[in-house]
Motif scaffolding. Structure first.
Motif, PDB file in Angstrom:
ATOM      1  N   VAL A 160       0.850  -1.193   0.000  1.00  0.00           N
ATOM      2  CA  VAL A 160       0.000   0.000   0.000  1.00  0.00           C
ATOM      3  C   VAL A 160       0.888   1.247   0.000  1.00  0.00           C
ATOM      4  O   VAL A 160       1.978   1.244   0.569  1.00  0.00           O
ATOM      5  CB  VAL A 160      -0.932  -0.013   1.236  1.00  0.00           C
ATOM      6  N   ARG A 161       0.401   2.330  -0.639  1.00  0.00           N
ATOM      7  CA  ARG A 161       1.163   3.580  -0.654  1.00  0.00           C
ATOM      8  C   ARG A 161       1.451   4.013   0.771  1.00  0.00           C
ATOM      9  O   ARG A 161       0.551   4.089   1.600  1.00  0.00           O
ATOM     10  CB  ARG A 161       0.369   4.664  -1.387  1.00  0.00           C
ATOM     11  N   PRO A 162       2.728   4.273   1.099  1.00  0.00           N
ATOM     12  CA  PRO A 162       3.089   4.601   2.478  1.00  0.00           C
ATOM     13  C   PRO A 162       2.411   5.875   2.982  1.00  0.00           C
ATOM     14  O   PRO A 162       2.260   6.851   2.241  1.00  0.00           O
ATOM     15  CB  PRO A 162       4.608   4.797   2.424  1.00  0.00           C
ATOM     16  N   ALA A 163       2.027   5.848   4.244  1.00  0.00           N
ATOM     17  CA  ALA A 163       1.434   7.023   4.882  1.00  0.00           C
ATOM     18  C   ALA A 163       2.515   8.068   5.134  1.00  0.00           C
ATOM     19  O   ALA A 163       3.713   7.763   5.113  1.00  0.00           O
ATOM     20  CB  ALA A 163       0.790   6.610   6.202  1.00  0.00           C
ATOM     21  N   ARG A 164       2.083   9.306   5.388  1.00  0.00           N
ATOM     22  CA  ARG A 164       3.033  10.372   5.701  1.00  0.00           C
ATOM     23  C   ARG A 164       3.750  10.043   7.007  1.00  0.00           C
ATOM     24  O   ARG A 164       3.146   9.558   7.956  1.00  0.00           O
ATOM     25  CB  ARG A 164       2.290  11.702   5.790  1.00  0.00           C
ATOM     26  N   SER A 165       5.027  10.336   7.036  1.00  0.00           N
ATOM     27  CA  SER A 165       5.878   9.967   8.177  1.00  0.00           C
ATOM     28  C   SER A 165       5.361  10.489   9.505  1.00  0.00           C
ATOM     29  O   SER A 165       5.454   9.811  10.527  1.00  0.00           O
ATOM     30  CB  SER A 165       7.306  10.455   7.941  1.00  0.00           C
ATOM     31  N   GLU A 166       4.813  11.693   9.512  1.00  0.00           N
ATOM     32  CA  GLU A 166       4.335  12.260  10.785  1.00  0.00           C
ATOM     33  C   GLU A 166       3.122  11.522  11.346  1.00  0.00           C
ATOM     34  O   GLU A 166       2.772  11.690  12.512  1.00  0.00           O
ATOM     35  CB  GLU A 166       4.047  13.770  10.644  1.00  0.00           C
ATOM     36  N   ASN A 167       2.479  10.675  10.544  1.00  0.00           N
ATOM     37  CA  ASN A 167       1.309   9.913  10.992  1.00  0.00           C
ATOM     38  C   ASN A 167       1.651   8.490  11.417  1.00  0.00           C
ATOM     39  O   ASN A 167       0.755   7.687  11.661  1.00  0.00           O
ATOM     40  CB  ASN A 167       0.254   9.837   9.881  1.00  0.00           C
ATOM     41  N   VAL A 168       2.952   8.159  11.482  1.00  0.00           N
ATOM     42  CA  VAL A 168       3.368   6.775  11.691  1.00  0.00           C
ATOM     43  C   VAL A 168       4.135   6.614  13.004  1.00  0.00           C
ATOM     44  O   VAL A 168       4.952   7.455  13.368  1.00  0.00           O
ATOM     45  CB  VAL A 168       4.239   6.306  10.502  1.00  0.00           C
ATOM     46  N   THR A 169       3.837   5.511  13.700  1.00  0.00           N
ATOM     47  CA  THR A 169       4.607   5.113  14.879  1.00  0.00           C
ATOM     48  C   THR A 169       5.142   3.707  14.628  1.00  0.00           C
ATOM     49  O   THR A 169       4.613   2.977  13.778  1.00  0.00           O
ATOM     50  CB  THR A 169       3.736   5.124  16.155  1.00  0.00           C
ATOM     51  N   PHE A 170       6.165   3.302  15.376  1.00  0.00           N
ATOM     52  CA  PHE A 170       6.815   2.024  15.131  1.00  0.00           C
ATOM     53  C   PHE A 170       6.795   1.146  16.374  1.00  0.00           C
ATOM     54  O   PHE A 170       6.891   1.645  17.500  1.00  0.00           O
ATOM     55  CB  PHE A 170       8.256   2.246  14.658  1.00  0.00           C
ATOM     56  N   TYR A 171       6.676  -0.181  16.137  1.00  0.00           N
ATOM     57  CA  TYR A 171       6.562  -1.151  17.228  1.00  0.00           C
ATOM     58  C   TYR A 171       7.435  -2.364  16.925  1.00  0.00           C
ATOM     59  O   TYR A 171       7.563  -2.774  15.770  1.00  0.00           O
ATOM     60  CB  TYR A 171       5.100  -1.574  17.393  1.00  0.00           C
ATOM     61  N   PRO A 172       8.014  -2.960  17.969  1.00  0.00           N
ATOM     62  CA  PRO A 172       8.897  -4.114  17.745  1.00  0.00           C
ATOM     63  C   PRO A 172       8.158  -5.405  17.406  1.00  0.00           C
ATOM     64  O   PRO A 172       8.727  -6.312  16.816  1.00  0.00           O
ATOM     65  CB  PRO A 172       9.648  -4.257  19.071  1.00  0.00           C
ATOM     66  N   THR A 173       6.876  -5.489  17.772  1.00  0.00           N
ATOM     67  CA  THR A 173       6.092  -6.700  17.506  1.00  0.00           C
ATOM     68  C   THR A 173       4.678  -6.328  17.086  1.00  0.00           C
ATOM     69  O   THR A 173       4.209  -5.215  17.351  1.00  0.00           O
ATOM     70  CB  THR A 173       5.989  -7.594  18.762  1.00  0.00           C
ATOM     71  N   ALA A 174       4.006  -7.286  16.471  1.00  0.00           N
ATOM     72  CA  ALA A 174       2.603  -7.083  16.117  1.00  0.00           C
ATOM     73  C   ALA A 174       1.765  -6.919  17.381  1.00  0.00           C
ATOM     74  O   ALA A 174       0.830  -6.102  17.419  1.00  0.00           O
ATOM     75  CB  ALA A 174       2.108  -8.266  15.288  1.00  0.00           C
ATOM     76  N   ALA A 175       2.111  -7.652  18.429  1.00  0.00           N
ATOM     77  CA  ALA A 175       1.362  -7.557  19.689  1.00  0.00           C
ATOM     78  C   ALA A 175       1.461  -6.153  20.279  1.00  0.00           C
ATOM     79  O   ALA A 175       0.475  -5.616  20.806  1.00  0.00           O
ATOM     80  CB  ALA A 175       1.880  -8.595  20.682  1.00  0.00           C
ATOM     81  N   ALA A 176       2.642  -5.537  20.175  1.00  0.00           N
ATOM     82  CA  ALA A 176       2.810  -4.172  20.696  1.00  0.00           C
ATOM     83  C   ALA A 176       1.955  -3.189  19.908  1.00  0.00           C
ATOM     84  O   ALA A 176       1.350  -2.276  20.488  1.00  0.00           O
ATOM     85  CB  ALA A 176       4.281  -3.770  20.643  1.00  0.00           C
ATOM     86  N   ALA A 177       1.875  -3.383  18.590  1.00  0.00           N
ATOM     87  CA  ALA A 177       1.043  -2.505  17.766  1.00  0.00           C
ATOM     88  C   ALA A 177      -0.434  -2.678  18.125  1.00  0.00           C
ATOM     89  O   ALA A 177      -1.185  -1.696  18.220  1.00  0.00           O
ATOM     90  CB  ALA A 177       1.278  -2.797  16.286  1.00  0.00           C
ATOM     91  N   GLU A 178      -0.860  -3.915  18.342  1.00  0.00           N
ATOM     92  CA  GLU A 178      -2.257  -4.164  18.713  1.00  0.00           C
ATOM     93  C   GLU A 178      -2.561  -3.603  20.098  1.00  0.00           C
ATOM     94  O   GLU A 178      -3.641  -3.059  20.334  1.00  0.00           O
ATOM     95  CB  GLU A 178      -2.565  -5.655  18.627  1.00  0.00           C
ATOM     96  N   ARG A 179      -1.602  -3.710  21.003  1.00  0.00           N
ATOM     97  CA  ARG A 179      -1.786  -3.169  22.350  1.00  0.00           C
ATOM     98  C   ARG A 179      -1.977  -1.658  22.304  1.00  0.00           C
ATOM     99  O   ARG A 179      -2.694  -1.082  23.115  1.00  0.00           O
ATOM    100  CB  ARG A 179      -0.570  -3.527  23.210  1.00  0.00           C
ATOM    101  N   ALA A 180      -1.339  -1.010  21.304  1.00  0.00           N
ATOM    102  CA  ALA A 180      -1.462   0.441  21.147  1.00  0.00           C
ATOM    103  C   ALA A 180      -2.744   0.830  20.421  1.00  0.00           C
ATOM    104  O   ALA A 180      -2.985   2.018  20.180  1.00  0.00           O
ATOM    105  CB  ALA A 180      -0.247   0.981  20.410  1.00  0.00           C
ATOM    106  N   GLY A 181      -3.568  -0.161  20.055  1.00  0.00           N
ATOM    107  CA  GLY A 181      -4.867   0.136  19.456  1.00  0.00           C
ATOM    108  C   GLY A 181      -4.942   0.030  17.949  1.00  0.00           C
ATOM    109  O   GLY A 181      -5.924   0.459  17.346  1.00  0.00           O
ATOM    110  N   PHE A 182      -3.931  -0.550  17.311  1.00  0.00           N
ATOM    111  CA  PHE A 182      -3.947  -0.702  15.857  1.00  0.00           C
ATOM    112  C   PHE A 182      -4.443  -2.098  15.486  1.00  0.00           C
ATOM    113  O   PHE A 182      -4.283  -3.051  16.250  1.00  0.00           O
ATOM    114  CB  PHE A 182      -2.530  -0.503  15.292  1.00  0.00           C
ATOM    115  N   ARG A 183      -5.042  -2.209  14.301  1.00  0.00           N
ATOM    116  CA  ARG A 183      -5.494  -3.513  13.810  1.00  0.00           C
ATOM    117  C   ARG A 183      -4.627  -3.915  12.621  1.00  0.00           C
ATOM    118  O   ARG A 183      -4.094  -3.060  11.911  1.00  0.00           O
ATOM    119  CB  ARG A 183      -6.976  -3.501  13.469  1.00  0.00           C
ATOM    120  N   PRO A 184      -4.472  -5.228  12.351  1.00  0.00           N
ATOM    121  CA  PRO A 184      -3.570  -5.680  11.286  1.00  0.00           C
ATOM    122  C   PRO A 184      -4.057  -5.316   9.886  1.00  0.00           C
ATOM    123  O   PRO A 184      -5.253  -5.347   9.601  1.00  0.00           O
ATOM    124  CB  PRO A 184      -3.525  -7.196  11.460  1.00  0.00           C
ATOM    125  N   CYS A 185      -3.112  -5.005   9.024  1.00  0.00           N
ATOM    126  CA  CYS A 185      -3.393  -4.702   7.620  1.00  0.00           C
ATOM    127  C   CYS A 185      -3.828  -5.981   6.907  1.00  0.00           C
ATOM    128  O   CYS A 185      -3.263  -7.051   7.124  1.00  0.00           O
ATOM    129  CB  CYS A 185      -2.122  -4.143   6.980  1.00  0.00           C
TER     130      CYS A 185
END
Length: 198
Positions: free
Chosen positions: A52-77
């Motif tokens: 997918v076309r990458p989002a703007r950098s200022e809208n992105v955060t990074f996580y070491p694991t999928a579980a960490a991303a889900e814990r932060a409230g994100f859902r999988p692509c």
């Protein structure tokens, strides 16, 4: 008016935000499975190789694991499917299938059976097995078996006094002609040339 504090960003070990962002923007395969990026506007997290076309950098955060991303409230692509990233249980499962296949090939399974029968023994389809081998080993099961036969034959030539015909069959070749053809393709010389050098 109360000020909302931003949650601290959890970056993967040994990686910084700029490195992760460059890898994400370039879809760098070497970083696949090392981190996941969460897009604040969509609340979706992705692998660095997401098509997918990458989002703007200022809208992105990074996580070491999928579980960490889900814990932060994100859902999988649904496009890059984080559950299949290298190191994930699904990815490890396919590596295990290939490892089992390699053990069977090294035991001579493809000397007496077909690649389709190998796939059946491993409980997967032939095309899926080929995809797994190409992804994990860079070669097909048949190519792995052919290399094993030539290497085994070369070891026998170097370490035994067996005749070349005996070596051909002991290494898993169906005929002396196939044995000779394999050496010509691999070494550009006949197997007898190695025996003479001893």
């Amino acid at each position: 008016m109360a000020k909302v504090l931003a949650q601290p960003q959890a970056l993967p070990p040994h990686l910084d935000r700029d490195t992760c962002d460059r890898a994400r923007l370039a879809h760098t395969r070497a970083f696949d499975g090392l981190f996941f990026s969460g897009v604040r506007s969509t609340r979706i997290y992705c692998r660095p190789v997401c098509p997918v076309r990458p989002a703007r950098s200022e809208n992105v955060t990074f996580y070491p694991t999928a579980a960490a991303a889900e814990r932060a409230g994100f859902r999988p692509c649904l496009r890059c499917r984080p559950e299949t990233a290298p190191g994930s249980p699904a990815w490890m499962g396919t590596a295990t299938t290939v490892a089992r296949g390699m053990r069977l090939i090294n035991a001579g399974f493809l000397d007496r059976a077909s690649a389709a029968e190998l796939a059946e023994a491993l409980g997967v389809g032939s095309r899926h097995l080929l995809r797994l081998f190409m992804r994990h080993t860079g070669a097909s099961p048949s190519e792995i078996a052919a290399t094993r036969r030539v290497q085994e034959a070369k070891r026998l030539i170097d370490g035994t006094d067996m005749t070349l015909a005996e070596i051909a069959f002991a290494a898993g070749f169906g005929s002396v002609r196939r044995f000779n053809d394999a050496f010509a393709a691999t070494y550009k010389r006949p197997p007898s040339s190695f025996r003479r050098r001893r």
